[in-house]
Design a protein around this motif. Structure first.
Motif, PDB file in Angstrom:
ATOM      1  N   PRO A  85       0.812  -1.214   0.000  1.00  0.00           N
ATOM      2  CA  PRO A  85       0.000   0.000   0.000  1.00  0.00           C
ATOM      3  C   PRO A  85       0.853   1.275   0.000  1.00  0.00           C
ATOM      4  O   PRO A  85       2.000   1.257   0.433  1.00  0.00           O
ATOM      5  N   THR A  86       0.279   2.349  -0.502  1.00  0.00           N
ATOM      6  CA  THR A  86       1.008   3.608  -0.555  1.00  0.00           C
ATOM      7  C   THR A  86       0.490   4.580   0.498  1.00  0.00           C
ATOM      8  O   THR A  86      -0.641   5.046   0.415  1.00  0.00           O
ATOM      9  N   TYR A  87       1.328   4.817   1.504  1.00  0.00           N
ATOM     10  CA  TYR A  87       1.106   5.901   2.454  1.00  0.00           C
ATOM     11  C   TYR A  87       2.228   6.891   2.156  1.00  0.00           C
ATOM     12  O   TYR A  87       3.369   6.665   2.565  1.00  0.00           O
ATOM     13  N   LEU A  88       1.885   7.922   1.406  1.00  0.00           N
ATOM     14  CA  LEU A  88       2.913   8.766   0.795  1.00  0.00           C
ATOM     15  C   LEU A  88       4.000   9.206   1.769  1.00  0.00           C
ATOM     16  O   LEU A  88       5.180   8.939   1.574  1.00  0.00           O
ATOM     17  N   TRP A  89       3.592   9.884   2.870  1.00  0.00           N
ATOM     18  CA  TRP A  89       4.604  10.438   3.770  1.00  0.00           C
ATOM     19  C   TRP A  89       5.313   9.358   4.570  1.00  0.00           C
ATOM     20  O   TRP A  89       6.502   9.481   4.860  1.00  0.00           O
ATOM     21  N   GLY A  90       4.587   8.310   4.908  1.00  0.00           N
ATOM     22  CA  GLY A  90       5.231   7.195   5.594  1.00  0.00           C
ATOM     23  C   GLY A  90       6.344   6.591   4.747  1.00  0.00           C
ATOM     24  O   GLY A  90       7.438   6.304   5.230  1.00  0.00           O
ATOM     25  N   GLY A 150      -1.301   8.397   7.691  1.00  0.00           N
ATOM     26  CA  GLY A 150      -1.699   9.551   6.891  1.00  0.00           C
ATOM     27  C   GLY A 150      -1.400   9.381   5.413  1.00  0.00           C
ATOM     28  O   GLY A 150      -0.638   8.502   5.024  1.00  0.00           O
ATOM     29  N   ALA A 151      -2.000  10.248   4.615  1.00  0.00           N
ATOM     30  CA  ALA A 151      -1.777  10.304   3.167  1.00  0.00           C
ATOM     31  C   ALA A 151      -1.920   8.937   2.513  1.00  0.00           C
ATOM     32  O   ALA A 151      -1.126   8.545   1.659  1.00  0.00           O
ATOM     33  N   PHE A 152      -2.962   8.200   2.898  1.00  0.00           N
ATOM     34  CA  PHE A 152      -3.188   6.866   2.327  1.00  0.00           C
ATOM     35  C   PHE A 152      -3.778   6.989   0.935  1.00  0.00           C
ATOM     36  O   PHE A 152      -4.808   7.627   0.747  1.00  0.00           O
ATOM     37  N   GLU A 153      -3.107   6.391  -0.023  1.00  0.00           N
ATOM     38  CA  GLU A 153      -3.571   6.498  -1.406  1.00  0.00           C
ATOM     39  C   GLU A 153      -4.123   5.176  -1.922  1.00  0.00           C
ATOM     40  O   GLU A 153      -4.442   5.056  -3.096  1.00  0.00           O
ATOM     41  N   GLY A 154      -4.168   4.173  -1.066  1.00  0.00           N
ATOM     42  CA  GLY A 154      -4.661   2.869  -1.498  1.00  0.00           C
ATOM     43  C   GLY A 154      -3.521   1.981  -1.969  1.00  0.00           C
ATOM     44  O   GLY A 154      -2.358   2.355  -1.914  1.00  0.00           O
ATOM     45  N   ASN A 155      -3.898   0.758  -2.409  1.00  0.00           N
ATOM     46  CA  ASN A 155      -2.871  -0.166  -2.900  1.00  0.00           C
ATOM     47  C   ASN A 155      -2.604   0.136  -4.372  1.00  0.00           C
ATOM     48  O   ASN A 155      -2.864  -0.684  -5.250  1.00  0.00           O
ATOM     49  N   ILE A 156      -2.079   1.316  -4.616  1.00  0.00           N
ATOM     50  CA  ILE A 156      -1.965   1.746  -6.010  1.00  0.00           C
ATOM     51  C   ILE A 156      -0.651   1.305  -6.636  1.00  0.00           C
ATOM     52  O   ILE A 156       0.341   1.077  -5.965  1.00  0.00           O
ATOM     53  N   THR A 157      -0.680   1.229  -7.957  1.00  0.00           N
ATOM     54  CA  THR A 157       0.527   0.903  -8.712  1.00  0.00           C
ATOM     55  C   THR A 157       0.916   2.128  -9.533  1.00  0.00           C
ATOM     56  O   THR A 157       0.171   3.119  -9.586  1.00  0.00           O
ATOM     57  N   LEU A 158       2.078   2.046 -10.179  1.00  0.00           N
ATOM     58  CA  LEU A 158       2.534   3.164 -11.006  1.00  0.00           C
ATOM     59  C   LEU A 158       1.575   3.432 -12.173  1.00  0.00           C
ATOM     60  O   LEU A 158       1.459   4.555 -12.633  1.00  0.00           O
ATOM     61  N   MET A 159       0.860   2.373 -12.610  1.00  0.00           N
ATOM     62  CA  MET A 159      -0.103   2.582 -13.693  1.00  0.00           C
ATOM     63  C   MET A 159      -1.206   3.529 -13.251  1.00  0.00           C
ATOM     64  O   MET A 159      -1.649   4.392 -13.994  1.00  0.00           O
ATOM     65  N   ASP A 160      -1.659   3.343 -11.983  1.00  0.00           N
ATOM     66  CA  ASP A 160      -2.701   4.227 -11.458  1.00  0.00           C
ATOM     67  C   ASP A 160      -2.163   5.643 -11.301  1.00  0.00           C
ATOM     68  O   ASP A 160      -2.857   6.626 -11.553  1.00  0.00           O
ATOM     69  N   SER A 161      -0.889   5.739 -10.846  1.00  0.00           N
ATOM     70  CA  SER A 161      -0.325   7.050 -10.567  1.00  0.00           C
ATOM     71  C   SER A 161      -0.037   7.836 -11.829  1.00  0.00           C
ATOM     72  O   SER A 161      -0.188   9.051 -11.867  1.00  0.00           O
TER      73      SER A 161
ATOM     74  N   ALA B 132      11.523   1.173   9.069  1.00  0.00           N
ATOM     75  CA  ALA B 132      10.781   0.072   8.450  1.00  0.00           C
ATOM     76  C   ALA B 132       9.353  -0.004   8.990  1.00  0.00           C
ATOM     77  O   ALA B 132       8.443  -0.428   8.278  1.00  0.00           O
ATOM     78  N   GLN B 133       9.156   0.410  10.253  1.00  0.00           N
ATOM     79  CA  GLN B 133       7.785   0.422  10.777  1.00  0.00           C
ATOM     80  C   GLN B 133       6.992   1.556  10.151  1.00  0.00           C
ATOM     81  O   GLN B 133       5.841   1.384   9.753  1.00  0.00           O
ATOM     82  N   ILE B 134       7.615   2.734  10.049  1.00  0.00           N
ATOM     83  CA  ILE B 134       6.917   3.894   9.477  1.00  0.00           C
ATOM     84  C   ILE B 134       6.528   3.618   8.026  1.00  0.00           C
ATOM     85  O   ILE B 134       5.423   3.938   7.591  1.00  0.00           O
ATOM     86  N   ALA B 135       7.428   2.978   7.267  1.00  0.00           N
ATOM     87  CA  ALA B 135       7.160   2.724   5.850  1.00  0.00           C
ATOM     88  C   ALA B 135       6.462   1.384   5.617  1.00  0.00           C
ATOM     89  O   ALA B 135       6.222   1.018   4.479  1.00  0.00           O
ATOM     90  N   PHE B 155       8.119   1.846  -4.916  1.00  0.00           N
ATOM     91  CA  PHE B 155       9.102   2.657  -5.643  1.00  0.00           C
ATOM     92  C   PHE B 155       9.523   3.871  -4.821  1.00  0.00           C
ATOM     93  O   PHE B 155      10.708   4.207  -4.770  1.00  0.00           O
ATOM     94  N   ILE B 156       8.546   4.526  -4.195  1.00  0.00           N
ATOM     95  CA  ILE B 156       8.882   5.712  -3.393  1.00  0.00           C
ATOM     96  C   ILE B 156       9.820   5.327  -2.249  1.00  0.00           C
ATOM     97  O   ILE B 156      10.831   5.986  -2.009  1.00  0.00           O
ATOM     98  N   THR B 157       9.513   4.211  -1.579  1.00  0.00           N
ATOM     99  CA  THR B 157      10.363   3.769  -0.471  1.00  0.00           C
ATOM    100  C   THR B 157      11.760   3.449  -0.982  1.00  0.00           C
ATOM    101  O   THR B 157      12.757   3.840  -0.365  1.00  0.00           O
ATOM    102  N   MET B 158      11.850   2.766  -2.115  1.00  0.00           N
ATOM    103  CA  MET B 158      13.155   2.423  -2.679  1.00  0.00           C
ATOM    104  C   MET B 158      13.965   3.689  -2.962  1.00  0.00           C
ATOM    105  O   MET B 158      15.134   3.795  -2.562  1.00  0.00           O
ATOM    106  N   ILE B 159      13.322   4.665  -3.623  1.00  0.00           N
ATOM    107  CA  ILE B 159      14.030   5.899  -3.954  1.00  0.00           C
ATOM    108  C   ILE B 159      14.442   6.638  -2.678  1.00  0.00           C
ATOM    109  O   ILE B 159      15.557   7.156  -2.571  1.00  0.00           O
ATOM    110  N   ALA B 160      13.554   6.640  -1.671  1.00  0.00           N
ATOM    111  CA  ALA B 160      13.870   7.334  -0.419  1.00  0.00           C
ATOM    112  C   ALA B 160      15.050   6.670   0.290  1.00  0.00           C
ATOM    113  O   ALA B 160      15.953   7.350   0.788  1.00  0.00           O
ATOM    114  N   ILE B 161      15.067   5.327   0.331  1.00  0.00           N
ATOM    115  CA  ILE B 161      16.168   4.633   1.014  1.00  0.00           C
ATOM    116  C   ILE B 161      17.495   4.939   0.317  1.00  0.00           C
ATOM    117  O   ILE B 161      18.444   5.447   0.929  1.00  0.00           O
TER     118      ILE B 161
END
Lengths: 196, 177
Positions: A85-90, A150-161, B132-135, B155-161
């Motif tokens: 899942p994508t939690y942007l800020w997390g 926070g900033a939960f975007e769902g279980n999205i993939t790059l195709m969705d983004s 790892a808990q936060i992400a 991908f975002i996590t990979m780029i951030a790490i």
């Protein structure tokens, strides 16, 4: 059709045995690739050893292309795969903290376990560190919760983004990986060799 | 002669593309079997939850994070990732044994003391565990397995790490080069 265990093709009771077998292969591959050595792993950040980069991106590409083929040939339903899942800020903050931990400690959790298995005491200390980190997070969960949830975007993939089809992504990603591999070889040749 | 050969062998690793290819096949196999990828930090989380739950059950129940992973009927250690991690230890031990790499030691650059190495290992592990808990996953669970299914978060996590690691590498250079 796969995935085999969730679809009941292989009984659920086998799940833990398969887990151990997959783990053995995982540990063997990581150790044999040199990932039980923190100095080899850290090499990627100083340009003297790019094994991490090569193993990591090759694995991601093989898995990605393989999944698409299995989906295409009907062995696997891409839609039933678990998407992280994508939690942007997390993802950003957690990733950044992990990045600092990676350079400071020279391991990530999986590789530290491999190093523990061959007797590296620094890796054992690293694993204790990870557990303290998990403990701190859990005890201060109230503080971290907004970031964690926070900033939960769902279980999205790059195709969705991005709205581009997945074959294009795989193609672009492959080209990028090949360029990175070539570049890394050039950088390594220029840098001082380090023996460890 | 034999000893010399052995010592050389202990630092001979697989070609990274070969290792990467096999790892990719393994991820593929794991997805085909279970519908999800590999993981590593999950087992350490389960261990912490179990330890806290054993020491003070009421505290673990009251905590919102621990209680997510507690079940009255089942131990948090009865988990796919815990079994997978046991396998990782066995597999790495076999590989290290075959190449004569098994020995008790602290590995560090000759420029630093082993005390300094251990201090940084502890601190680095602490940060990695926290991150790892936060992400919601580490390099295996979030970045690698996430990338295999083109997860945006992966991908975002990979780029951030890797991005952060490259950015701060300069400050830790004494430990490595």
């Amino acid at each position: 059709m796969g995935p085999l265990i969730p679809n009941g093709v292989i009984p659920y009771e086998w799940s833990n045995i398969i887990a151990i077998l997959i783990g053995i292969a995982f540990g063997f591959i990581l150790e044999a690739s040199g990932f039980s050595s923190s100095r080899k792993l850290a090499g990627v950040f100083y340009g003297y050893d790019f094994a991490v980069l090569k193993v990591f991106f090759t694995a991601a590409l093989v898995a990605l292309i393989g999944l698409l083929y299995m989906d295409y040939l009907g062995y696997l339903d891409m839609g039933s795969m678990y998407v992280h899942p994508t939690y942007l800020w997390g993802a950003i903050v957690g990733g950044a903290i992990m990045g600092v931990g990676f350079v400071a400690g020279g391991f990530c959790p999986g590789t530290s376990l491999c190093a523990v298995a061959i007797g590296k005491i620094d890796a054992l200390v690293y694993v204790v560190g990870i557990m303290i980190g998990v403990f701190i997070f859990s005890e201060l969960y109230v503080l971290f919760q907004p970031l964690y949830e926070g900033a939960f975007e769902g279980n999205i993939t790059l195709m969705d983004s991005f709205g581009i089809n997945r074959y294009w992504f795989v193609f672009i990603f492959t080209i990028i990986a090949i360029v990175i591999f070539k570049l890394s070889d050039m950088i390594r040749k220029r840098n001082k060799k380090i023996f460890y | 002669m034999t000893k010399d050969k052995k010592q050389k062998n202990s630092h001979l690793y697989w070609n990274p593309y070969f290792g990467g290819f096999l790892l990719g096949i393994l991820i593929l196999f794991t997805f085909y079997m279970t519908g999800r990828g590999l993981g590593a930090s999950g087992a350490m989380k389960s261990s912490v939850v179990t330890i806290v739950d054993t020491v003070t059950h009421s505290h673990a129940e009251a905590n919102e994070y621990y209680s997510k992973f507690l079940d009255d009927n089942e131990s948090p250690m009865n988990n796919w990732l815990v079994f997978e991690t046991l396998g990782v230890l066995i597999g790495a031990f076999i590989s290290g044994g075959l190449s004569n790499r098994i020995s008790w030691r602290v590995q560090h650059s000759p420029k630093i003391t082993s005390k300094r190495r251990l201090a940084f290992a502890l601190g680095g592990g602490l940060l990695f565990g926290l991150g790892a808990q936060i992400a919601r996953g580490c390099t295996s669970g979030a970045a690698l397995s996430g990338m295999a299914v083109l997860s945006t978060g992966g991908f975002i996590t990979m780029i951030a790490i890797f991005g952060t690691a490259f950015l701060v590498a300069y400050f830790f250079r004494k430990n490595w080069i």
